[in-house]
Design a protein around this motif. Structure first.
Motif, PDB file in Angstrom:
ATOM      1  N   TYR A  32       0.706  -0.972  -0.256  1.00 35.88           N
ATOM      2  CA  TYR A  32       0.023  -0.037   0.115  1.00 35.88           C
ATOM      3  C   TYR A  32       0.926   1.283  -0.110  1.00 35.88           C
ATOM      4  O   TYR A  32       0.323   2.363  -0.891  1.00 35.88           O
ATOM      5  N   THR A  33       1.761   1.535   0.873  1.00 37.66           N
ATOM      6  CA  THR A  33       2.920   1.985   0.492  1.00 37.66           C
ATOM      7  C   THR A  33       4.163   2.236   0.504  1.00 37.66           C
ATOM      8  O   THR A  33       4.631   1.308   1.765  1.00 37.66           O
ATOM      9  N   MET A  34       4.740   2.820   0.188  1.00 36.62           N
ATOM     10  CA  MET A  34       6.020   2.824  -0.006  1.00 36.62           C
ATOM     11  C   MET A  34       6.858   4.453   0.056  1.00 36.62           C
ATOM     12  O   MET A  34       6.390   5.599  -0.328  1.00 36.62           O
ATOM     13  N   GLY A  35       8.465   4.397   0.620  1.00 32.12           N
ATOM     14  CA  GLY A  35       9.219   5.637   0.349  1.00 32.12           C
ATOM     15  C   GLY A  35      10.025   5.917   1.101  1.00 32.12           C
ATOM     16  O   GLY A  35      10.933   4.759   0.736  1.00 32.12           O
ATOM     17  N   TRP A  36      10.611   7.173   1.709  1.00 32.20           N
ATOM     18  CA  TRP A  36      12.302   6.971   1.420  1.00 32.20           C
ATOM     19  C   TRP A  36      12.337   7.657   3.802  1.00 32.20           C
ATOM     20  O   TRP A  36      10.818   8.673   3.691  1.00 32.20           O
ATOM     21  N   LEU A  51       4.731   7.720  -0.994  1.00 31.39           N
ATOM     22  CA  LEU A  51       3.077   7.462  -1.922  1.00 31.39           C
ATOM     23  C   LEU A  51       2.549   5.773  -1.087  1.00 31.39           C
ATOM     24  O   LEU A  51       3.033   5.226  -2.197  1.00 31.39           O
ATOM     25  N   SER A  52       1.080   6.431  -1.276  1.00 28.70           N
ATOM     26  CA  SER A  52       0.485   4.952  -0.878  1.00 28.70           C
ATOM     27  C   SER A  52      -0.339   4.610  -2.354  1.00 28.70           C
ATOM     28  O   SER A  52      -0.558   5.845  -2.943  1.00 28.70           O
ATOM     29  N   THR A  53      -1.121   3.974  -2.279  1.00 30.92           N
ATOM     30  CA  THR A  53      -2.144   3.382  -3.876  1.00 30.92           C
ATOM     31  C   THR A  53      -3.237   4.414  -3.750  1.00 30.92           C
ATOM     32  O   THR A  53      -3.808   4.186  -2.430  1.00 30.92           O
ATOM     33  N   GLY A  54      -3.164   5.299  -4.817  1.00 30.64           N
ATOM     34  CA  GLY A  54      -4.906   6.067  -5.914  1.00 30.64           C
ATOM     35  C   GLY A  54      -4.562   7.485  -4.456  1.00 30.64           C
ATOM     36  O   GLY A  54      -4.883   8.039  -4.579  1.00 30.64           O
ATOM     37  N   THR A  90      23.237  15.320   3.459  1.00 30.30           N
ATOM     38  CA  THR A  90      24.334  14.244   3.824  1.00 30.30           C
ATOM     39  C   THR A  90      23.285  13.431   5.126  1.00 30.30           C
ATOM     40  O   THR A  90      23.436  13.888   5.849  1.00 30.30           O
ATOM     41  N   THR A  91      23.307  11.959   4.222  1.00 26.74           N
ATOM     42  CA  THR A  91      22.705  10.737   5.503  1.00 26.74           C
ATOM     43  C   THR A  91      22.687   9.657   4.560  1.00 26.74           C
ATOM     44  O   THR A  91      23.113   9.471   3.798  1.00 26.74           O
ATOM     45  N   VAL A  92      21.899   8.806   5.991  1.00 23.32           N
ATOM     46  CA  VAL A  92      21.955   7.050   5.288  1.00 23.32           C
ATOM     47  C   VAL A  92      20.283   7.223   5.039  1.00 23.32           C
ATOM     48  O   VAL A  92      19.146   7.423   5.416  1.00 23.32           O
ATOM     49  N   TYR A  93      20.244   6.540   3.361  1.00 22.68           N
ATOM     50  CA  TYR A  93      18.680   6.849   3.327  1.00 22.68           C
ATOM     51  C   TYR A  93      17.707   5.608   2.966  1.00 22.68           C
ATOM     52  O   TYR A  93      18.643   4.873   2.860  1.00 22.68           O
ATOM     53  N   TYR A  94      16.883   5.290   3.729  1.00 21.27           N
ATOM     54  CA  TYR A  94      16.417   4.071   4.008  1.00 21.27           C
ATOM     55  C   TYR A  94      15.326   3.799   3.316  1.00 21.27           C
ATOM     56  O   TYR A  94      14.412   5.086   3.128  1.00 21.27           O
ATOM     57  N   CYS A  95      14.198   2.882   2.890  1.00 25.50           N
ATOM     58  CA  CYS A  95      13.317   2.321   1.550  1.00 25.50           C
ATOM     59  C   CYS A  95      12.387   2.183   2.838  1.00 25.50           C
ATOM     60  O   CYS A  95      13.044   1.337   3.265  1.00 25.50           O
ATOM     61  N   TYR A  96      11.325   2.345   2.664  1.00 26.92           N
ATOM     62  CA  TYR A  96      10.505   1.791   3.240  1.00 26.92           C
ATOM     63  C   TYR A  96       9.014   1.101   2.531  1.00 26.92           C
ATOM     64  O   TYR A  96       8.696   1.233   1.802  1.00 26.92           O
ATOM     65  N   ALA A  97       8.150   0.260   3.132  1.00 21.97           N
ATOM     66  CA  ALA A  97       7.051  -0.456   2.412  1.00 21.97           C
ATOM     67  C   ALA A  97       6.236  -0.489   3.740  1.00 21.97           C
ATOM     68  O   ALA A  97       6.528  -1.455   4.903  1.00 21.97           O
ATOM     69  N   GLY A  98       4.743  -0.323   3.891  1.00 22.32           N
ATOM     70  CA  GLY A  98       4.198  -0.677   4.471  1.00 22.32           C
ATOM     71  C   GLY A  98       2.629  -1.126   4.624  1.00 22.32           C
ATOM     72  O   GLY A  98       2.748  -0.777   3.037  1.00 22.32           O
ATOM     73  N   ARG A  99       1.947  -1.682   5.156  1.00 21.20           N
ATOM     74  CA  ARG A  99       1.338  -2.656   4.448  1.00 21.20           C
ATOM     75  C   ARG A  99       0.932  -2.882   3.475  1.00 21.20           C
ATOM     76  O   ARG A  99       0.797  -2.794   2.388  1.00 21.20           O
ATOM     77  N   VAL A 100       1.771  -3.718   3.664  1.00 24.08           N
ATOM     78  CA  VAL A 100       2.115  -5.067   2.790  1.00 24.08           C
ATOM     79  C   VAL A 100       0.633  -6.188   2.744  1.00 24.08           C
ATOM     80  O   VAL A 100       0.648  -7.212   4.119  1.00 24.08           O
ATOM     81  N   SER A 108       3.275  -4.962   8.535  1.00 21.18           N
ATOM     82  CA  SER A 108       4.263  -3.460   7.736  1.00 21.18           C
ATOM     83  C   SER A 108       4.816  -3.302   8.578  1.00 21.18           C
ATOM     84  O   SER A 108       5.579  -3.861   9.605  1.00 21.18           O
ATOM     85  N   ASP A 109       5.940  -1.872   7.827  1.00 19.93           N
ATOM     86  CA  ASP A 109       6.944  -1.460   8.426  1.00 19.93           C
ATOM     87  C   ASP A 109       8.158  -2.451   8.303  1.00 19.93           C
ATOM     88  O   ASP A 109       8.705  -3.259   8.797  1.00 19.93           O
ATOM     89  N   TYR A 110       8.291  -2.550   6.696  1.00 18.23           N
ATOM     90  CA  TYR A 110       9.896  -3.486   6.665  1.00 18.23           C
ATOM     91  C   TYR A 110      10.698  -2.154   6.316  1.00 18.23           C
ATOM     92  O   TYR A 110       9.995  -1.043   5.485  1.00 18.23           O
ATOM     93  N   TRP A 111      11.508  -2.502   5.940  1.00 23.08           N
ATOM     94  CA  TRP A 111      12.804  -1.102   6.086  1.00 23.08           C
ATOM     95  C   TRP A 111      14.218  -2.045   4.911  1.00 23.08           C
ATOM     96  O   TRP A 111      14.470  -3.425   4.413  1.00 23.08           O
ATOM     97  N   GLY A 112      14.725  -0.753   4.215  1.00 19.77           N
ATOM     98  CA  GLY A 112      16.256  -1.701   3.079  1.00 19.77           C
ATOM     99  C   GLY A 112      16.747  -0.993   4.185  1.00 19.77           C
ATOM    100  O   GLY A 112      17.243  -0.905   4.975  1.00 19.77           O
ATOM    101  N   GLN A 113      18.366  -1.596   3.944  1.00 21.54           N
ATOM    102  CA  GLN A 113      19.669  -1.591   4.782  1.00 21.54           C
ATOM    103  C   GLN A 113      20.155  -0.656   4.657  1.00 21.54           C
ATOM    104  O   GLN A 113      20.718   0.197   4.990  1.00 21.54           O
ATOM    105  N   GLY A 114      19.497   0.388   3.559  1.00 25.33           N
ATOM    106  CA  GLY A 114      20.069   2.118   4.147  1.00 25.33           C
ATOM    107  C   GLY A 114      21.331   2.252   2.442  1.00 25.33           C
ATOM    108  O   GLY A 114      21.381   1.420   2.447  1.00 25.33           O
TER     109      GLY A 114
END
Length: 121
Positions: A32-36, A51-54, A90-100, A108-114
């Motif tokens: 449903y939601t993906m972001g940074w 950005l969430s679906t719809g 300047t910093t570490v950016y993490y990918c996020y996925a919510g409501r999967v 919810s709440d999945y994270w990339g490694q950065g």
């Protein structure tokens, strides 16, 4: 389970651009939601854009007008186009996925490694 893999970080000069990408894989049929988010040392993780679906994109005030978030739903990807970069980005950016959604439930709440973004001359 969802795995998120980021790419596209690196070193760029002030005023330059970078494009981050994140690919989701695993056993699910919809995200449903993906972001940074981003997190500087000693600070809390903070939302950059999502950005969430719809829905319409949501941005933190400090990136409005400079960053653009987009999704490629068939490929389960989210991108972050970063323009007019500043040293303070300047910093570490993490990918996020919510409501999967997997089967008949969601999680919810999945994270990339950065991925490190460094803005410096």
């Amino acid at each position: 389970q969802v795995q998120l893999v980021e790419s596209g970080g690196g070193l760029v000069q002030p005023g330059g651009s970078l494009r981050l990408s994140c690919a989701a894989s695993g056993t699910f049929w919809h995200i449903y939601t993906m972001g940074w988010f981003r997190q500087a040392p000693g600070k809390q993780r903070e939302l950059v854009a999502s950005l969430s679906t719809g829905g319409t994109p949501s941005y933190a005030d400090f990136v409005k007008g400079r960053f653009t978030v987009s999704r490629d739903n068939p490929k389960n990807m989210v991108h972050l186009q970063m323009d007019s970069l500043k040293a303070e980005d300047t910093t570490v950016y993490y990918c996020y996925a919510g409501r999967v959604y997997s089967g008949g439930s969601s999680s919810s709440d999945y994270w990339g490694q950065g991925t490190q973004v460094t803005v410096s001359s």
